[in-house]
Design a protein around this motif. Structure first.
Motif, PDB file in Angstrom:
ATOM      1  N   ARG A   1      43.370  49.322  44.703  1.00 50.47           N
ATOM      2  CA  ARG A   1      44.269  48.169  44.494  1.00 50.47           C
ATOM      3  C   ARG A   1      43.624  46.882  45.017  1.00 50.47           C
ATOM      4  N   PHE A   2      42.920  46.986  46.144  1.00 54.46           N
ATOM      5  CA  PHE A   2      42.285  45.823  46.751  1.00 54.46           C
ATOM      6  C   PHE A   2      41.171  45.278  45.853  1.00 54.46           C
ATOM      7  N   VAL A   3      40.342  46.166  45.316  1.00 52.33           N
ATOM      8  CA  VAL A   3      39.252  45.758  44.415  1.00 52.33           C
ATOM      9  C   VAL A   3      39.830  45.101  43.161  1.00 52.33           C
ATOM     10  N   ASN A   4      40.889  45.698  42.610  1.00 54.25           N
ATOM     11  CA  ASN A   4      41.531  45.128  41.413  1.00 54.25           C
ATOM     12  C   ASN A   4      42.116  43.747  41.692  1.00 54.25           C
ATOM     13  N   ALA A   5      42.726  43.596  42.880  1.00 56.28           N
ATOM     14  CA  ALA A   5      43.310  42.301  43.250  1.00 56.28           C
ATOM     15  C   ALA A   5      42.217  41.245  43.399  1.00 56.28           C
ATOM     16  N   ALA A   6      41.095  41.638  44.018  1.00 58.40           N
ATOM     17  CA  ALA A   6      39.970  40.703  44.190  1.00 58.40           C
ATOM     18  C   ALA A   6      39.404  40.301  42.827  1.00 58.40           C
ATOM     19  N   PHE A   7      39.344  41.253  41.895  1.00 56.47           N
ATOM     20  CA  PHE A   7      38.855  40.979  40.532  1.00 56.47           C
ATOM     21  C   PHE A   7      39.777  39.982  39.829  1.00 56.47           C
ATOM     22  N   ASN A   8      41.087  40.133  40.038  1.00 52.84           N
ATOM     23  CA  ASN A   8      42.061  39.219  39.419  1.00 52.84           C
ATOM     24  C   ASN A   8      41.954  37.815  39.997  1.00 52.84           C
ATOM     25  N   ILE A   9      41.600  37.725  41.282  1.00 46.49           N
ATOM     26  CA  ILE A   9      41.400  36.412  41.902  1.00 46.49           C
ATOM     27  C   ILE A   9      40.182  35.733  41.282  1.00 46.49           C
ATOM     28  N   GLU A  10      39.122  36.520  41.112  1.00 44.14           N
ATOM     29  CA  GLU A  10      37.880  35.995  40.538  1.00 44.14           C
ATOM     30  C   GLU A  10      38.089  35.480  39.119  1.00 44.14           C
ATOM     31  N   ASN A  11      39.026  36.115  38.416  1.00 43.48           N
ATOM     32  CA  ASN A  11      39.315  35.714  37.039  1.00 43.48           C
ATOM     33  C   ASN A  11      40.510  34.764  36.953  1.00 43.48           C
ATOM     34  N   ASN A  12      40.894  34.222  38.129  1.00 42.56           N
ATOM     35  CA  ASN A  12      41.984  33.239  38.204  1.00 42.56           C
ATOM     36  C   ASN A  12      43.328  33.763  37.698  1.00 42.56           C
ATOM     37  N   GLN A  13      43.530  35.081  37.758  1.00 38.22           N
ATOM     38  CA  GLN A  13      44.805  35.666  37.335  1.00 38.22           C
ATOM     39  C   GLN A  13      45.836  35.620  38.462  1.00 38.22           C
ATOM     40  N   ILE A  14      45.343  35.671  39.716  1.00 36.66           N
ATOM     41  CA  ILE A  14      46.218  35.465  40.873  1.00 36.66           C
ATOM     42  C   ILE A  14      45.503  34.548  41.849  1.00 36.66           C
ATOM     43  N   ASN A  15      46.259  33.916  42.747  1.00 38.71           N
ATOM     44  CA  ASN A  15      45.707  32.977  43.717  1.00 38.71           C
ATOM     45  C   ASN A  15      45.278  33.708  44.981  1.00 38.71           C
ATOM     46  N   VAL A  16      44.272  33.170  45.673  1.00 34.44           N
ATOM     47  CA  VAL A  16      43.772  33.812  46.882  1.00 34.44           C
ATOM     48  C   VAL A  16      44.841  33.886  47.977  1.00 34.44           C
ATOM     49  N   SER A  17      45.855  33.024  47.907  1.00 31.74           N
ATOM     50  CA  SER A  17      46.939  33.040  48.897  1.00 31.74           C
ATOM     51  C   SER A  17      48.080  33.974  48.484  1.00 31.74           C
ATOM     52  N   ASP A  18      47.877  34.760  47.424  1.00 30.47           N
ATOM     53  CA  ASP A  18      48.899  35.686  46.939  1.00 30.47           C
ATOM     54  C   ASP A  18      49.343  36.648  48.057  1.00 30.47           C
ATOM     55  N   VAL A  19      50.653  36.812  48.203  1.00 27.38           N
ATOM     56  CA  VAL A  19      51.218  37.645  49.283  1.00 27.38           C
ATOM     57  C   VAL A  19      50.709  39.083  49.192  1.00 27.38           C
ATOM     58  N   TYR A  20      50.652  39.615  47.977  1.00 23.21           N
ATOM     59  CA  TYR A  20      50.225  41.002  47.758  1.00 23.21           C
ATOM     60  C   TYR A  20      48.775  41.189  48.209  1.00 23.21           C
ATOM     61  N   PHE A  21      47.893  40.249  47.833  1.00 17.81           N
ATOM     62  CA  PHE A  21      46.482  40.338  48.209  1.00 17.81           C
ATOM     63  C   PHE A  21      46.315  40.266  49.718  1.00 17.81           C
ATOM     64  N   ASN A  22      47.048  39.365  50.359  1.00 16.18           N
ATOM     65  CA  ASN A  22      46.950  39.207  51.812  1.00 16.18           C
ATOM     66  C   ASN A  22      47.527  40.402  52.563  1.00 16.18           C
ATOM     67  N   ALA A  23      48.527  41.043  51.962  1.00 22.08           N
ATOM     68  CA  ALA A  23      49.080  42.262  52.571  1.00 22.08           C
ATOM     69  C   ALA A  23      48.018  43.367  52.556  1.00 22.08           C
ATOM     70  N   LEU A  24      47.301  43.473  51.438  1.00 24.11           N
ATOM     71  CA  LEU A  24      46.220  44.452  51.336  1.00 24.11           C
ATOM     72  C   LEU A  24      45.098  44.120  52.324  1.00 24.11           C
ATOM     73  N   LEU A  25      44.783  42.842  52.436  1.00 25.54           N
ATOM     74  CA  LEU A  25      43.720  42.379  53.320  1.00 25.54           C
ATOM     75  C   LEU A  25      44.039  42.692  54.778  1.00 25.54           C
ATOM     76  N   ALA A  26      45.332  42.703  55.120  1.00 25.66           N
ATOM     77  CA  ALA A  26      45.762  42.948  56.501  1.00 25.66           C
ATOM     78  C   ALA A  26      45.889  44.432  56.844  1.00 25.66           C
ATOM     79  N   SER A  27      45.772  45.286  55.830  1.00 23.78           N
ATOM     80  CA  SER A  27      45.963  46.717  56.068  1.00 23.78           C
ATOM     81  C   SER A  27      44.860  47.308  56.941  1.00 23.78           C
ATOM     82  N   LYS A  28      45.255  48.108  57.923  1.00 25.16           N
ATOM     83  CA  LYS A  28      44.295  48.779  58.801  1.00 25.16           C
ATOM     84  C   LYS A  28      43.673  49.999  58.107  1.00 25.16           C
ATOM     85  N   LYS A  29      44.262  50.392  56.983  1.00 23.60           N
ATOM     86  CA  LYS A  29      43.776  51.572  56.277  1.00 23.60           C
ATOM     87  C   LYS A  29      42.517  51.287  55.453  1.00 23.60           C
ATOM     88  N   LEU A  30      42.266  50.007  55.136  1.00 25.80           N
ATOM     89  CA  LEU A  30      41.112  49.653  54.318  1.00 25.80           C
ATOM     90  C   LEU A  30      39.840  49.589  55.151  1.00 25.80           C
TER      91      LEU A  30
END
Length: 249
Positions: free
Chosen positions: A212-241
């Motif tokens: 999910r994290f890789v897909n979210a980063a890919f969507n940011i690169e393609n301007n489909q979601i913003n880097v400040s997106d709540v979902y992306f930042n939630a993934l970024l904060a996960s201790k499991k990654l």
């Protein structure tokens, strides 16, 4: 809780020493399951190691839902030994079945007014004020307040203090609340528990989160979601990654 544990006037009260068991962590749960498996046999050790290695998210979701209560983790071990389960929700349903006698006995011991108050708080899930409880139970506020004090002494209800005099009340053991919703709630309440369980299972799965994290980063690169997106930042904060994966992306 027996009255002798919290009632200072009860016989032999001064001879009791309470030892409160704190919720156990994920690592402590693994240690407990492995210890129980060693006492059971080689096949049990193999089964537990396979689950901890291959599907740790299934048991971790149950640990979080049951608030890490050691007693419930022991029940989870028994459920695992009884046969394979394909999801956290399957484990949860079995755990609920095994805890039904305990929780039903807990409810049977309450007075009529206490049952009405516990029912109202449990069905609401979130914390409630005395006024809200009184309105829904149609009991006088003074009666509700008096019963809430007793329910706190019995470790059934917990008080959440606020900056005002209007404190909030919630079911102390969160798994007891989940059990209540599954036993007495409607289909909507049961679906809420189902989706919460599925979310936690996904959120504790390192492989799924990484994808999910890789897909979210890919969507940011393609301007489909913003880097400040709540979902992306939630993934970024996960201790499991994996930290290296986060840094590279």
């Amino acid at each position: 809780m027996l009255e002798a544990h919290f009632d200072g006037a009860a016989p032999f009260y001064q001879f009791f020493k309470l030892v409160n068991l704190k919720p156990i962590s994920e690592d402590e749960m693994h240690e407990l399951l492995r210890s129980l498996a060693k006492q059971t046999g080689e096949e049990a050790v193999k089964t537990i190691e396979e689950i901890i290695t291959e599907h740790p998210e299934r048991i971790e979701a149950v640990r979080r839902l049951t608030d890490g209560v050691p007693r419930t983790i022991v029940l989870l071990f028994q459920i695992i030994m009884e046969g394979a389960k394909e999801s956290s929700y399957a484990y949860l349903e079995e755990t609920i079945d095994k805890t039904t006698p305990l929780y039903k006995h807990r409810m049977d011991d309450l007075s009529r007014q206490q049952k009405a108050i516990v029912h109202t708080i449990a069905m609401n899930w979130d914390a409630m004020s005395t006024k809200e409880i009184a309105e829904q139970t149609r009991l006088p506020s003074k009666t509700v307040s008096a019963q809430l004090v007793k329910l706190q002494q019995q470790w059934i209800v917990d008080k959440i203090e606020t900056s005002t005099k209007n404190h909030l009340y919630i079911i102390k053991e969160r798994f007891f609340n989940i059990w209540y919703l599954m036993r007495y709630g409607n289909q909507t309440d049961k679906r809420r528990v189902l989706w919460l369980t599925r979310f936690l299972e996904s959120w504790c799965d390192e492989r799924e989160l990484s994808e999910r994290f890789v897909n979210a980063a890919f969507n940011i690169e393609n301007n489909q979601i913003n880097v400040s997106d709540v979902y992306f930042n939630a993934l970024l904060a996960s201790k499991k990654l994996i930290v290296k994966l986060k840094n590279r992306l």
